[in-house]
Design a protein around this motif. Structure first.
Motif, PDB file in Angstrom:
ATOM      1  N   ALA A  21     -46.523 -37.781 -40.859  1.00 31.55           N
ATOM      2  CA  ALA A  21     -46.268 -39.064 -40.198  1.00 31.55           C
ATOM      3  C   ALA A  21     -47.425 -40.008 -40.524  1.00 31.55           C
ATOM      4  CB  ALA A  21     -46.154 -38.857 -38.692  1.00 31.55           C
ATOM      5  N   THR A  22     -47.111 -41.239 -40.896  1.00 38.21           N
ATOM      6  CA  THR A  22     -48.164 -42.139 -41.352  1.00 38.21           C
ATOM      7  C   THR A  22     -47.963 -43.558 -40.822  1.00 38.21           C
ATOM      8  OG1 THR A  22     -49.389 -42.848 -43.320  1.00 38.21           O
ATOM      9  CG2 THR A  22     -46.986 -42.784 -43.486  1.00 38.21           C
ATOM     10  N   PHE A  23     -49.082 -44.239 -40.627  1.00 42.61           N
ATOM     11  CA  PHE A  23     -49.063 -45.601 -40.097  1.00 42.61           C
ATOM     12  C   PHE A  23     -48.994 -46.621 -41.230  1.00 42.61           C
ATOM     13  CE2 PHE A  23     -51.411 -43.045 -36.965  1.00 42.61           C
ATOM     14  CZ  PHE A  23     -50.691 -43.330 -35.827  1.00 42.61           C
ATOM     15  N   LYS A  24     -48.542 -47.824 -40.871  1.00 40.59           N
ATOM     16  CA  LYS A  24     -48.449 -48.903 -41.859  1.00 40.59           C
ATOM     17  C   LYS A  24     -49.822 -49.243 -42.432  1.00 40.59           C
ATOM     18  CE  LYS A  24     -46.081 -52.559 -41.049  1.00 40.59           C
ATOM     19  NZ  LYS A  24     -45.534 -53.777 -40.386  1.00 40.59           N
ATOM     20  N   ASP A  25     -50.842 -49.214 -41.576  1.00 36.46           N
ATOM     21  CA  ASP A  25     -52.159 -49.690 -41.970  1.00 36.46           C
ATOM     22  C   ASP A  25     -53.137 -48.578 -42.335  1.00 36.46           C
ATOM     23  OD1 ASP A  25     -51.887 -48.887 -39.369  1.00 36.46           O
ATOM     24  OD2 ASP A  25     -53.021 -50.522 -38.471  1.00 36.46           O
ATOM     25  N   VAL A  26     -52.632 -47.373 -42.613  1.00 41.46           N
ATOM     26  CA  VAL A  26     -53.488 -46.262 -43.029  1.00 41.46           C
ATOM     27  C   VAL A  26     -53.035 -45.801 -44.420  1.00 41.46           C
ATOM     28  CG1 VAL A  26     -54.224 -43.907 -42.532  1.00 41.46           C
ATOM     29  CG2 VAL A  26     -53.900 -45.515 -40.657  1.00 41.46           C
ATOM     30  N   PRO A  27     -53.912 -45.839 -45.417  1.00 44.21           N
ATOM     31  CA  PRO A  27     -53.513 -45.441 -46.780  1.00 44.21           C
ATOM     32  C   PRO A  27     -53.102 -43.975 -46.836  1.00 44.21           C
ATOM     33  CG  PRO A  27     -55.622 -46.617 -46.793  1.00 44.21           C
ATOM     34  CD  PRO A  27     -55.314 -46.309 -45.359  1.00 44.21           C
ATOM     35  N   LEU A  28     -52.134 -43.677 -47.656  1.00 41.80           N
ATOM     36  CA  LEU A  28     -51.728 -42.295 -47.869  1.00 41.80           C
ATOM     37  C   LEU A  28     -52.790 -41.556 -48.676  1.00 41.80           C
ATOM     38  CD1 LEU A  28     -47.996 -42.911 -48.845  1.00 41.80           C
ATOM     39  CD2 LEU A  28     -48.767 -41.627 -46.838  1.00 41.80           C
ATOM     40  N   GLY A  34     -49.789 -40.858 -55.256  1.00 38.38           N
ATOM     41  CA  GLY A  34     -49.457 -40.724 -56.662  1.00 38.38           C
ATOM     42  C   GLY A  34     -48.022 -40.325 -56.930  1.00 38.38           C
ATOM     43  N   LEU A  35     -47.317 -39.878 -55.897  1.00 40.00           N
ATOM     44  CA  LEU A  35     -45.913 -39.484 -56.037  1.00 40.00           C
ATOM     45  C   LEU A  35     -44.957 -40.655 -55.834  1.00 40.00           C
ATOM     46  CD1 LEU A  35     -46.081 -36.193 -53.912  1.00 40.00           C
ATOM     47  CD2 LEU A  35     -46.033 -36.354 -56.401  1.00 40.00           C
ATOM     48  N   LEU A  36     -45.490 -41.793 -55.393  1.00 36.48           N
ATOM     49  CA  LEU A  36     -44.660 -42.938 -55.034  1.00 36.48           C
ATOM     50  C   LEU A  36     -44.839 -44.087 -56.018  1.00 36.48           C
ATOM     51  CD1 LEU A  36     -44.967 -41.312 -52.313  1.00 36.48           C
ATOM     52  CD2 LEU A  36     -44.755 -43.490 -51.148  1.00 36.48           C
ATOM     53  N   GLU A  37     -43.816 -44.902 -56.100  1.00 38.85           N
ATOM     54  CA  GLU A  37     -43.906 -46.184 -56.780  1.00 38.85           C
ATOM     55  C   GLU A  37     -44.165 -47.259 -55.727  1.00 38.85           C
ATOM     56  OE1 GLU A  37     -43.921 -46.786 -59.955  1.00 38.85           O
ATOM     57  OE2 GLU A  37     -43.551 -44.688 -60.524  1.00 38.85           O
ATOM     58  N   PRO A  38     -44.794 -48.370 -56.100  1.00 39.82           N
ATOM     59  CA  PRO A  38     -45.051 -49.440 -55.128  1.00 39.82           C
ATOM     60  C   PRO A  38     -43.764 -49.863 -54.413  1.00 39.82           C
ATOM     61  CG  PRO A  38     -46.209 -49.882 -57.169  1.00 39.82           C
ATOM     62  CD  PRO A  38     -45.328 -48.693 -57.438  1.00 39.82           C
ATOM     63  N   GLY A  39     -43.847 -49.954 -53.104  1.00 38.10           N
ATOM     64  CA  GLY A  39     -42.693 -50.379 -52.314  1.00 38.10           C
ATOM     65  C   GLY A  39     -41.776 -49.272 -51.872  1.00 38.10           C
ATOM     66  N   ASP A  40     -42.023 -48.028 -52.319  1.00 34.97           N
ATOM     67  CA  ASP A  40     -41.155 -46.910 -51.928  1.00 34.97           C
ATOM     68  C   ASP A  40     -41.238 -46.616 -50.431  1.00 34.97           C
ATOM     69  OD1 ASP A  40     -40.284 -46.578 -54.474  1.00 34.97           O
ATOM     70  OD2 ASP A  40     -41.372 -44.724 -54.885  1.00 34.97           O
ATOM     71  N   PHE A  41     -42.434 -46.759 -49.879  1.00 33.30           N
ATOM     72  CA  PHE A  41     -42.634 -46.385 -48.474  1.00 33.30           C
ATOM     73  C   PHE A  41     -43.730 -47.253 -47.877  1.00 33.30           C
ATOM     74  CE2 PHE A  41     -44.655 -43.857 -45.119  1.00 33.30           C
ATOM     75  CZ  PHE A  41     -43.557 -43.515 -44.350  1.00 33.30           C
ATOM     76  N   GLY A  42     -43.434 -47.837 -46.701  1.00 32.06           N
ATOM     77  CA  GLY A  42     -44.394 -48.745 -46.090  1.00 32.06           C
ATOM     78  C   GLY A  42     -44.913 -48.316 -44.737  1.00 32.06           C
ATOM     79  N   GLY A  43     -44.421 -47.201 -44.215  1.00 31.29           N
ATOM     80  CA  GLY A  43     -44.888 -46.735 -42.912  1.00 31.29           C
ATOM     81  C   GLY A  43     -44.303 -47.468 -41.732  1.00 31.29           C
ATOM     82  N   GLU A  69     -47.634 -49.587 -36.569  1.00 32.44           N
ATOM     83  CA  GLU A  69     -49.047 -49.927 -36.475  1.00 32.44           C
ATOM     84  C   GLU A  69     -49.796 -48.887 -35.644  1.00 32.44           C
ATOM     85  OE1 GLU A  69     -49.588 -53.943 -35.195  1.00 32.44           O
ATOM     86  OE2 GLU A  69     -47.910 -54.664 -36.396  1.00 32.44           O
ATOM     87  N   GLN A  70     -50.959 -48.492 -36.145  1.00 36.91           N
ATOM     88  CA  GLN A  70     -51.712 -47.412 -35.519  1.00 36.91           C
ATOM     89  C   GLN A  70     -52.087 -47.727 -34.077  1.00 36.91           C
ATOM     90  OE1 GLN A  70     -55.430 -46.431 -37.450  1.00 36.91           O
ATOM     91  NE2 GLN A  70     -55.250 -44.291 -36.902  1.00 36.91           N
ATOM     92  N   THR A  98     -43.837 -27.752 -40.893  1.00 37.23           N
ATOM     93  CA  THR A  98     -45.205 -28.100 -40.521  1.00 37.23           C
ATOM     94  C   THR A  98     -45.292 -29.609 -40.315  1.00 37.23           C
ATOM     95  OG1 THR A  98     -45.847 -28.237 -42.855  1.00 37.23           O
ATOM     96  CG2 THR A  98     -46.212 -26.141 -41.726  1.00 37.23           C
ATOM     97  N   ILE A  99     -46.161 -30.016 -39.393  1.00 37.19           N
ATOM     98  CA  ILE A  99     -46.199 -31.407 -38.947  1.00 37.19           C
ATOM     99  C   ILE A  99     -47.651 -31.872 -38.844  1.00 37.19           C
ATOM    100  CG2 ILE A  99     -45.678 -32.953 -37.010  1.00 37.19           C
ATOM    101  CD1 ILE A  99     -43.355 -31.059 -36.304  1.00 37.19           C
ATOM    102  N   ALA A 100     -47.919 -33.092 -39.298  1.00 31.05           N
ATOM    103  CA  ALA A 100     -49.262 -33.665 -39.152  1.00 31.05           C
ATOM    104  C   ALA A 100     -49.152 -35.183 -39.170  1.00 31.05           C
ATOM    105  CB  ALA A 100     -50.196 -33.179 -40.258  1.00 31.05           C
ATOM    106  N   VAL A 101     -50.225 -35.819 -38.709  1.00 36.72           N
ATOM    107  CA  VAL A 101     -50.322 -37.284 -38.729  1.00 36.72           C
ATOM    108  C   VAL A 101     -51.403 -37.695 -39.713  1.00 36.72           C
ATOM    109  CG1 VAL A 101     -50.895 -39.338 -37.386  1.00 36.72           C
ATOM    110  CG2 VAL A 101     -49.510 -37.531 -36.359  1.00 36.72           C
ATOM    111  N   ASN A 102     -51.086 -38.651 -40.564  1.00 36.85           N
ATOM    112  CA  ASN A 102     -52.046 -39.197 -41.515  1.00 36.85           C
ATOM    113  C   ASN A 102     -52.845 -40.294 -40.807  1.00 36.85           C
ATOM    114  OD1 ASN A 102     -53.305 -39.889 -44.008  1.00 36.85           O
ATOM    115  ND2 ASN A 102     -51.864 -41.597 -44.213  1.00 36.85           N
ATOM    116  N   GLY A 103     -54.057 -39.989 -40.405  1.00 30.78           N
ATOM    117  CA  GLY A 103     -54.849 -40.928 -39.610  1.00 30.78           C
ATOM    118  C   GLY A 103     -54.814 -40.513 -38.150  1.00 30.78           C
ATOM    119  N   GLY A 104     -55.815 -40.874 -37.413  1.00 31.88           N
ATOM    120  CA  GLY A 104     -55.911 -40.433 -36.024  1.00 31.88           C
ATOM    121  C   GLY A 104     -54.944 -41.142 -35.103  1.00 31.88           C
ATOM    122  N   LEU A 105     -54.486 -40.432 -34.091  1.00 36.29           N
ATOM    123  CA  LEU A 105     -53.635 -41.013 -33.062  1.00 36.29           C
ATOM    124  C   LEU A 105     -54.498 -41.589 -31.941  1.00 36.29           C
ATOM    125  CD1 LEU A 105     -50.879 -38.266 -32.761  1.00 36.29           C
ATOM    126  CD2 LEU A 105     -50.456 -40.672 -33.309  1.00 36.29           C
TER     127      LEU A 105
END
Length: 278
Positions: A21-28, A34-43, A69-70, A98-105
């Motif tokens: 799970a990832t936020f709009k304002d936190v980079p992957l 590297g697996l995505l093309e620009p615009g594929d996913f915005g959070g 937004e985080q 398995t589940i994780a968050v990209n960036g702190g909650l």
């Protein structure tokens, strides 16, 4: 379902399905980006993208789920993401996710752990009691969810609380989702007795004679409008102690509300059985 918390890096742990799970304002992470093309996913909230990393990260499948937004994240944000992970696992027939968050909650550890557990339990819910000829996907159950987070007593307590709440909601859904003719007052009383035996609760179910003795004229009067006799259910947990307040929760418990029948359109009658869920 078994839900556990553990420390570590989700991207380094082999699994058939991992949800990041990832936020709009936190980079992957770089390997994921590297697996995505620009615009594929915005959070964006509830946005999803299923990836097949082919060895770039340890999981065979990687599900990205947007959290928005985080700084605006809440328990509901986490619940929805966890539910999405389990629903996807059901569709793909993956037994462990398995589940994780990209960036702190921006939540306390026990709050986020509870929300994860609630989302997993609620997301796995299906009601097939009256269905026949189910396919493999419909009968498949996810067996395990692992949440990558900090591991301590607060986290474990949050997961335990979340599972208890989630399972209670699923019981209520089962009671409400059956057809109106199946969940009569007597049947609801039987369910309460069975629950009491399972959980160690004191349960009393008053029938018509007891309702009359106790002066419950309102319930008896309303009950005369049905072929099914009314019941009054009392469930008690714990012991009464001096100096400790007693908390009483009162629910309507109507197994089918026919009030205002002549005022409602026909399709609105389908949900009147839901009053027992209040």
């Amino acid at each position: 379902m078994k839900i556990v918390a553990r420390s570590g890096d989700l991207l380094r742990e082999p699994s058939d399905l991992a949800m990041l799970a990832t936020f709009k304002d936190v980079p992957l992470p770089d390997k994921v980006a590297g697996l995505l093309e620009p615009g594929d996913f915005g959070g964006k909230p509830n946005e999803t993208l299923l990836l097949y990393p082919r060895g770039e990260v340890a999981p065979r499948r990687l599900l990205l789920v947007g959290l928005g937004e985080q700084e605006k994240a809440t328990g509901e944000t986490v619940r929805r993401a966890a539910a999405t992970a389990v629903k996807t696992a059901q569709q793909l027939k993956v037994a462990a996710v398995t589940i994780a968050v990209n960036g702190g909650l921006p939540l306390e550890p026990e709050v986020s752990a509870q929300a994860f557990a609630e989302g997993v339990e609620l997301g796995a819910y299906r009601f097939w009691r009256y269905r026949t000829k189910l396919d493999d996907e419909q009968t498949f159950d996810v067996e395990r969810a692992t949440v990558f987070t900090q591991t301590d007593e607060r986290t474990n307590a949050g997961i335990a609380t979340g599972q208890a709440i989630g399972r209670a909601v699923l019981l209520a859904r089962d009671l409400v989702n059956g057809p109106g003719y199946a969940m009569t007052p007597e049947a609801l009383g039987d369910e309460a007795v069975a629950l009491g035996k399972r959980l160690g609760l004191k349960v009393k179910v008053w029938d018509v004679a007891q309702l009359g003795e106790e002066g419950f004229g309102g319930i008896l009067a309303v009950g005369k409008g049905s072929d099914h006799e009314p019941r009054f259910i009392v469930m008690e947990y714990g012991e009464a102690n001096k100096g400790t307040p007693t908390i009483c929760l009162v629910g309507k418990g109507l197994t089918f509300d026919s009030g205002g029948l002549s005022l409602k359109p026909a399709d609105a009658m389908e949900t009147m059985k839901s009053d027992m869920g209040g």
